[in-house]
Design a protein around this motif. Structure first.
Motif, PDB file in Angstrom:
ATOM      1  N   ILE A  76      -1.802   5.633  -3.379  1.00  0.00           N
ATOM      2  CA  ILE A  76      -2.351   5.693  -2.019  1.00  0.00           C
ATOM      3  C   ILE A  76      -3.591   4.812  -1.918  1.00  0.00           C
ATOM      4  N   TRP A  77      -4.459   4.879  -2.929  1.00  0.00           N
ATOM      5  CA  TRP A  77      -5.659   4.043  -2.920  1.00  0.00           C
ATOM      6  C   TRP A  77      -5.282   2.570  -2.877  1.00  0.00           C
ATOM      7  N   THR A  78      -4.278   2.182  -3.670  1.00  0.00           N
ATOM      8  CA  THR A  78      -3.846   0.777  -3.697  1.00  0.00           C
ATOM      9  C   THR A  78      -3.282   0.364  -2.352  1.00  0.00           C
ATOM     10  N   ARG A  79      -2.481   1.240  -1.725  1.00  0.00           N
ATOM     11  CA  ARG A  79      -1.922   0.935  -0.412  1.00  0.00           C
ATOM     12  C   ARG A  79      -3.013   0.783   0.640  1.00  0.00           C
ATOM     13  N   GLN A  80      -4.047   1.616   0.589  1.00  0.00           N
ATOM     14  CA  GLN A  80      -5.137   1.542   1.554  1.00  0.00           C
ATOM     15  C   GLN A  80      -6.029   0.328   1.312  1.00  0.00           C
ATOM     16  N   THR A  81      -6.291   0.027   0.060  1.00  0.00           N
ATOM     17  CA  THR A  81      -7.179  -1.079  -0.276  1.00  0.00           C
ATOM     18  C   THR A  81      -6.530  -2.432  -0.039  1.00  0.00           C
ATOM     19  N   SER A  83      -3.780  -3.315   1.933  1.00  0.00           N
ATOM     20  CA  SER A  83      -2.786  -2.995   2.948  1.00  0.00           C
ATOM     21  C   SER A  83      -1.879  -4.182   3.294  1.00  0.00           C
ATOM     22  N   ARG A  88       6.126  -2.473   4.600  1.00  0.00           N
ATOM     23  CA  ARG A  88       6.056  -1.760   5.868  1.00  0.00           C
ATOM     24  C   ARG A  88       7.327  -1.029   6.152  1.00  0.00           C
TER      25      ARG A  88
END
Length: 88
Positions: A76-81, A83, A88
């Protein structure tokens, strides 16, 4: 893909990469796709590849800690950082 399977696959790949890093640092050269990169001839390329492998091993360690419930989800952190890199 289940979180346990994903963590297992990433951890097994990290073990292989750790073994690979150690052997390549001992030898001072690495072989990738038929090319041999020597640390004395091309130190920037050699250590850049080692750095990328070490980053993946660190991410796998974070995934393992997450599987044990010790830290938050690194995916999740990687996806948010990053993006722009996330599917998609």
């Amino acid at each position: 893909m289940s979180p346990l399977l994903r963590t297992t696959v990433v951890s097994l790949l990290a073990v292989y990469l750790t073994w690979s890093i150690v052997n390549e640092l001992r030898a001072g050269s690495l072989k990738s796709r038929g090319m041999v990169i020597d640390a004395k001839e091309n130190p920037g390329g050699f250590y850049a590849i080692q750095f990328c492998k070490a980053c993946f091993v660190s991410f796998a360690f974070a995934a393992l800690l997450h599987a044990l419930g010790l830290i938050g989800d690194p995916y999740i952190w990687t996806r948010q950082t990053f993006s722009s890199l996330a599917p998609r």
